[in-house]
Design an enzyme around this catalytic site. Structure first.
Site: not given
Lengths: 343, 343, 343
Positions: A238-240
């Site tokens: 996922a993001h980050n």
């Protein structure tokens, strides 16, 4: 591609016993070898197969002593296993050697492409992308705007890379994998309005990602896979998220937003890790573990959902299997105690 | 894309303190800002970073009072957080603005294409497809026969849409996602003969689907995702499933055939729901839950496999972790009771 | 495509009651039929709908007796359900009929292509590939070097097949699926050096693979899916796995390296099987099972993670749900026993 025994012996610095002109076009296991293939014998357990194999060539250790007649041509080397591995690597390099820009590809004028690059049919390289030297971009790959790709990196057919992502050197990305799709973030207090995903994905050097993986771009900043990270197939990052050097995630892993995974971790298949956690270096996770809390101590092994210490989980699971008899025993205790009291 | 402080201040209706000509080309977090980026300060917790950040511009609330010298140019606005979000959205809109039909794309003569549409290289739009206005079809997308796509919808690179599917307005579909593949149905009593899958997939408006998802067409009728439904990456939705308005399914969810999921549900990652169930509105499922029975009461929270009431699951799981000591206690009770009886 | 009642009656060998010229272009369920569609009535439970449906044509059993007026045109046949299935299959065959080589496709000169083959736009067929008769290769498919594809096989849009793989006859591979990506093998004692993956993937006849699956090539030899094997979407099959005839694996299954799965197995969704196991014929695995040991006895049912006998698992899980009360009972027993002892 065909090679003769003498060509192979020269490469491996080995000596030939048998027909030096016999040709092979593929490799095989010694227990199932067919004519036209080359195999090897290192583990003594497999020695009986050398007398029955149909492989045209077998690589053996230089001190191997035959006790029966052998059909195959032998190549004697110092270490048969290493020599075979060396051969496989050379074979693969030759097989995967490709260069040239297909006429039926699209490269934006503002893109820059290094030396000795392969671009396959129907690949797209968008504006301002920067492609290093010796990069291989297979057919139907999409490289978005401003993407940077380091030297020697290979993108197999159909890889999709969204704008602004950065890939290091010597990476391998398998077919169907997507880098840089949007993180799954919506403002729930605002009717589910999409939160713009402005960041990117950054891969270090020597990263390999299997097929059909999804690595989301960061909301701001970067989703990061460090040097030497390896992902199997169908993994979701996922993001980050940040995954540090040389960690290995097996198939169907799911790592939720902003979690940081340390170095040299080993996660088995179908593991899930929720968002905003920190997982210490050298953590090992058993298959299907579901991690819901940060793991602070390096080098521990976890299992279960929610995940806990693996040996404790295994103990508890043995009792879980026998819960029926435990309940019987409690029933029995209650009965006995009732009898005792009524006496 | 580069913007000056004065351009940004004008858009945000803010006032500048510092160099109005300084340029930025990207956004950053205040704790890690680099020259050439713009950041913001809203949460007082982050105030110390404004004195050390290298971001060229920082957006601040109009009542912000500095206690030390600041290098960055400041833009003062009513609400720094909202202004920054507004900026991100504008940035994204500019970045993703695309139009025009690539010469190297294929659009069937019988297809109809609206105004201001983008069709990227090597995209295919098959016979009788209907593409609305302002639709963006990235490179290598496949739009099958008779597919209808509503206004403003975006299909990122490599999306594949089988024939007859219908997409609403303002949808976003990420790379690698497949709409309309066949449902997994075979006549087991008839040697595994394939059951024809004649239906389609219908998406409402404002649906977003992550990358590498698979949404199967219905056997007959439609597999339906209602208005505002959001799917994360690598989600599987089987034939004839219906997901009602504004439900959110995180990565690696699996919903089996003909199940109906109500409105405003929230499913965490790796959740599975078996076939032919009904899940009430506002249901929340914890990560890795496996739902094997319909959930009739709206607004409940479930966990485990098979899934049960989440708070009950957590209680049981605490006891599971301590089963070893429970078994010890039962052993001890049996011993004590045996002693008592033998007295 | 439109058909009149008389065309359909002829094909089904039925008799018409009503307007023989009414046209239909789609199929529907009788409870939701619209004008222009054809439906059927077989189950008496649905009889009331025949008096209210708007379907233009309804297929009924020849002995059906109406008790109220019916708007739709009827076609009477021996067995309405079978006739409808026959119609669906014909409909699908007509709809999916395609042939011809798109001008905007790339076929290497050294490739061989059979008769009556369809190759869609932007598909790539690489050197020495061999494509059988009546094969359908949809747009944007990639067929690597030396790949062999048997007669009548269908590859939907965007399928990617790496070099040297072999597909049997009458197979169907859905969009986004990747055959032949590298196995996940690295020499951990040697700094994570990649182990060359030289083998291939071999599919028998009549294999169907859903969308976005990943089937890795073998390290040496072949990863094998036997005749009649069916995989749902997003399934991962690792290097050197063998799945024998007519086994069915539902969505999100993960089978790790070198495991052998017998014939006629049925695995529900999200099942994981670790590496180097043997799973006996006719094994059934419940959803989310995690198999960590070989299953030697054919025809058994397993559940849980790690997986165990399913009925035993269900029993244990009932006790797990009630662990709180079991712990209460043990507390109570300890209290009572302490009281007894103190008397």
């Amino acid at each position: 591609m065909k090679f003769t025994a003498s060509q192979i012996a020269e490469v491996l610095n080995g000596t030939i016993e048998g027909n030096e002109n016999v040709e092979v076009h593929n490799v095989s296991r010694i227990e199932g070898g067919e004519p036209g293939t080359i195999s090897f014998l290192a583990n003594p357990k497999y020695t009986p197969f050398i007398y029955t194999t149909n492989a045209s060539i077998v690589i053996v250790n230089e001190d191997f002593e035959a006790t029966e007649p052998i059909q195959s041509t032998l190549i004697r080397v110092k270490n048969a296993e290493n020599a075979f591995a060396q051969l496989l690597e050379m074979y693969n390099q030759i097989k995967l050697a490709k260069s040239g820009i297909a006429e039926q590809s699209f490269i934006a004028k503002s893109a820059s492409v290094g030396e000795n690059v392969y671009v396959g049919e129907y690949a797209v390289i968008a504006d301002n992308a920067k492609i290093g030297n010796n990069v291989k971009i297979y057919p139907q790959v999409y490289v978005g705007e401003n993407v940077t790709i380091g030297d020697n990196t290979v993108l197999f057919a159909g890889v999709k890379i969204y704008s602004d992502c950065v890939l290091g050197k010597d990476c391998i990305i398998h077919s169907g994998t997507v880098l840089g799709s949007d993180g799954f973030r919506f403002a729930l207090h605002d009717g589910g309005k999409k939160i713009p995903q402005i960041g990117n994905v950054v891969l270090g050097d020597n990263v390999e990602i299997g097929s059909n993986c999804s690595i989301d771009r960061a909301t701001l900043g970067s989703t990061i896979l460090g040097d030497g990270v390896k992902l199997d197939n169908l993994v979701h990052i996922a993001h980050n998220v940040e995954i540090q050097e040389k960690s290995y995630l097996a198939a169907h892993n799911v790592v939720a937003g902003s979690t940081v995974i340390g170095k040299n971790c080993m996660f088995s298949g179908q593991v899930g890790v929720i968002d905003h956690l920190k997982i210490a270096d050298n953590t090992i996770l058993a298959a299907q573990s579901g991690v819901s809390k940060s793991i602070r101590k390096p080098g521990t092994v976890h299992m279960g959902s929610p995940a806990m210490d693996a040996s404790k989980y295994r103990k508890s699971f043995v009792h879980f299997r026998n819960l029926d008899s435990l309940v019987d025993r409690v029933n029995q205790l209650e009965k006995m105690l009732a009898e005792l009291k009524s006496q």
